[in-house]
Design an enzyme around this catalytic site. Structure first.
Site, short mmCIF file in Angstrom:
data_model
loop_
_atom_site.label_atom_id
_atom_site.label_comp_id
_atom_site.label_asym_id
_atom_site.label_seq_id
_atom_site.Cartn_x
_atom_site.Cartn_y
_atom_site.Cartn_z
N GLY A 180 0.82 -1.21 0.00
CA GLY A 180 0.00 0.00 0.00
C GLY A 180 0.85 1.26 0.00
NE ARG B 71 -2.11 -4.50 -1.03
CZ ARG B 71 -1.59 -3.94 0.07
NH1 ARG B 71 -0.55 -4.49 0.64
NH2 ARG B 71 -2.12 -2.85 0.56
CG ASP C 109 2.73 -9.59 5.02
OD1 ASP C 109 3.08 -10.37 5.91
OD2 ASP C 109 1.56 -9.20 4.87
CB THR D 156 2.85 0.02 6.65
OG1 THR D 156 1.41 -0.07 6.68
CG2 THR D 156 3.37 -0.30 8.03
CB ILE D 157 -0.58 4.53 6.36
CG1 ILE D 157 -1.54 3.41 5.91
CG2 ILE D 157 -0.08 5.35 5.19
CD1 ILE D 157 -2.92 3.93 5.53
CG ASP D 158 -1.67 -0.51 7.99
OD1 ASP D 158 -2.30 0.44 7.50
OD2 ASP D 158 -1.70 -1.66 7.52
CE LYS E 254 -28.52 18.16 10.05
NZ LYS E 254 -29.42 18.67 9.06
CD GLU F 103 -10.60 9.01 2.10
OE1 GLU F 103 -9.90 8.08 2.51
OE2 GLU F 103 -11.82 8.89 1.89
NE ARG G 32 -3.50 3.37 0.36
CZ ARG G 32 -3.62 2.15 -0.14
NH1 ARG G 32 -3.47 1.11 0.66
NH2 ARG G 32 -3.91 1.95 -1.39
#
Ligand code: FBP
Length: 544
Positions: free
Chosen positions: A77, A141, A172, A199-201, A238, A419, A421
């Protein structure tokens, strides 16, 4: 390519380097290392790259080298800062000898196998400095794990005179980099392989790696959006906004965004697992926060949901583990979508079938369908935010009948992932990535293979950062993937006894009840350092 004014101004930014990398360096070696688990098995699988020392670069006399070429691959990614890793590597390699060349393999590891590449020239490089995205060469990937792929790779590496290959990827992809390094070392092919933590994760971190690149910018981008939503939410009063955030299994992104924005609710998957919560427990927890706010006349709020949540609900986790084994059997291959679902239903245990049948059809279908090439459930495709809000609505209706809830429950749904990455890297990521790439050139020049490029002490000013390398085998243990035990880098999940989670846990009751929103605003590149150069709250809390 037409450029925006920001892109033009940003292209002129010269990323900062650690002081130690500004001149010639030598590698200071530490003690031999061990893998984090399953030492004997990992040692046997990686006889040539196991046990190497951690290294740190210190000023010294650089050995003179013949001109050499380097290859680079972007894997998995997208993450903000990938182009800066490449520009750091490019500048580092050219500083050793202007005749050195950098080749990029196109669209990920598949480019190496299929011999698709391009030379990254100075003109091309200058188009991409300090920009977001991976589009300079593209990413993919494809999993590099077969001998046949390694052999096809060596053909093109030899043809291009490439001495070292840098693989930019997550856990990975860096596992694959290590397998490739070991294979080339065992065969004495003379090609080094270096990994780089992306990795953004945020789940590729450990004692040596403070953070994976891209996490900083992605979280700041999502936090800007969440802050904007919170301001809208507090203006109209609301809606309850259910916001799912990328991060695959780990909840680091959700936690960091919660620390930045102070939402009413933020779920942390690792805690859901630890507390053995059922789906109904999770729903009740959110519904209670809604009811408590409604009791004070506040029929609005925000809920952050990590995208991997569903995998951490213990009963669903068990189900996924069995589905993974079933999907990895030859009989499950090449089936059509509905045949695949029928196949798994007839092969799972009664207990797991009950859980499977209790799930909304769309979620059950997603869990039973194909994995990504690394065997992961594609959690980004599961609409957990909609699932949870629908279940909360049912619960509130029931409570309303019982007189336990009076209020209105209007909802909006969001999923933030793509949005962020490819956002233009923050100053932190621009400097960190450039340093990681430049540092990789020094690992290559020092003859290292099977190492990951690391830069530490990043909560200090960049000049004080520490650069070096960590043997990838040091981060490995054995885990089940695609039905088989495999050596893999251990994923770093949110630690419930870590400072970031503990801080969040000490505040969340207050944030749930009150409207304590913070609006972080957009990433700034020029201005006061407290606005432009701060690392993530996660990193600050971990290092305080
Ligand atoms: P990496 O682990 O390769 O860095 O990718 C992370 C990620 O952005 C996850 O957060 C998300 O679940 C996944 O990629 C989405 O994958 P895809 O880009 O294939 O849709």
């Amino acid at each position: 390519m037409e450029k925006s004014a920001l892109q033009i101004a940003r292209a002129a930014y010269q990323p900062k380097l650690p002081k130690a990398l500004l001149g010639p360096v030598v590698a200071k070696e530490g003690k031999p290392t061990q893998s984090v688990g399953d030492q004997e098995e990992i040692k046997a699988l990686f006889p040539n790259t196991y046990g190497m020392p951690v290294i740190e670069f210190v000023p010294g006399e650089q050995k003179q080298l013949e001109p050499f070429n380097v290859g680079i691959i972007l894997s998995g990614g997208q993450a903000p800062g990938g182009h800066n890793v490449i520009s750091g590597l490019f500048d580092g390699v050219k500083s050793l000898n202007p005749a050195n060349k950098l080749y990029g393999f196109i669209l990920g590891p598949g480019g190496l196998v299929d011999h698709k590449y391009m030379e990254i020239t100075p003109e091309i490089m200058d188009e991409y400095r300090n920009t977001g995205g991976f589009d300079i060469i593209g990413s993919g990937r494809t999993k590099l794990e077969e001998v046949d792929q390694f052999e096809k790779g060596i053909q093109i590496l030899r043809e291009l005179g490439i001495k070292a290959l840098v693989i930019i990827g997550g856990d990975d992809s860096n596992t694959n980099a290590c397998v490739l390094a070991e294979y080339y070392a065992a065969k004495k092919y003379g090609v080094q392989v270096i990994g780089c933590p992306k990795t953004i994760d945020g789940d590729l971190k450990n004692e040596q790696i403070e953070t994976s690149f891209g996490f900083d910018t992605a979280c700041k981008t999502y936090s800007e959006l969440i802050g904007n939503i919170q301001r809208d939410c507090n203006s109209a009063r609301k809606y309850w906004h259910f916001i799912k955030l990328m991060g695959r299994s780990a909840s680091h992104i959700a936690l960091e965004c919660a620390l930045q924005c102070q939402p009413n609710v933020c779920l942390i998957s690792e805690e859901v697992e630890e507390k053995n919560m059922s789906l109904d427990d999770v729903v009740t927890y959110i519904a209670q926060a809604v009811a408590d706010r409604a009791a004070e006349g506040n029929n609005f709020g925000t809920v952050l949901i990590p995208e991997g949540l569903i995998e951490f609900i213990p009963a669903i986790k068990k189900l996924i583990a069995q589905l993974n084994d079933i999907l990895a059997t030859p009989a499950a291959k090449n089936l059509g979508r509905s045949e695949q679902i029928d196949f798994v239903k007839t092969h799972i245990s009664k207990e797991n079938l009950d859980v499977f049948n209790s799930l909304p059809t769309s979620v059950a279908r997603q869990l039973a369908l194909d994995r990504d090439p690394h065997g992961n459930v594609q959690v980004s495709l599961i609409e957990t935010e909609k699932l949870l809000s629908a279940m909360v609505a049912v619960k509130l209706e029931q409570w309303a009948k019982e007189g336990k809830y009076v209020g209105k429950f209007g909802t909006q749904h969001h999923f933030f992932g793509y949005e962020g990455r490819c956002a233009a890297p923050s100053n932190y990521d621009a400097d960190y990535c450039y340093s990681l790439g430049y540092n990789a050139s020094r690992l290559i020049a020092n003859g290292k293979t099977g190492y990951m490029s690391v830069v530490r002490n990043t909560t200090a000013p960049a000049a004080e950062w520490i650069a070096g390398g960590v043997p990838i085998t040091m981060m490995m243990n054995m885990e089940k993937r695609n039905g088989k035990m495999k050596p893999v880098i251990r994923k770093a999940l949110v630690e419930l006894d870590g400072a970031p989670f503990k801080f969040f846990a000490s505040k969340r009751a207050e944030w749930a009840k009150q409207t304590a929103y913070v609006y972080p605003g957009p990433i700034q590149y020029w201005g006061p350092t407290e606005v432009c150069d701060q690392p993530t709250k996660t990193l600050q809390l971990e290092h305080q």
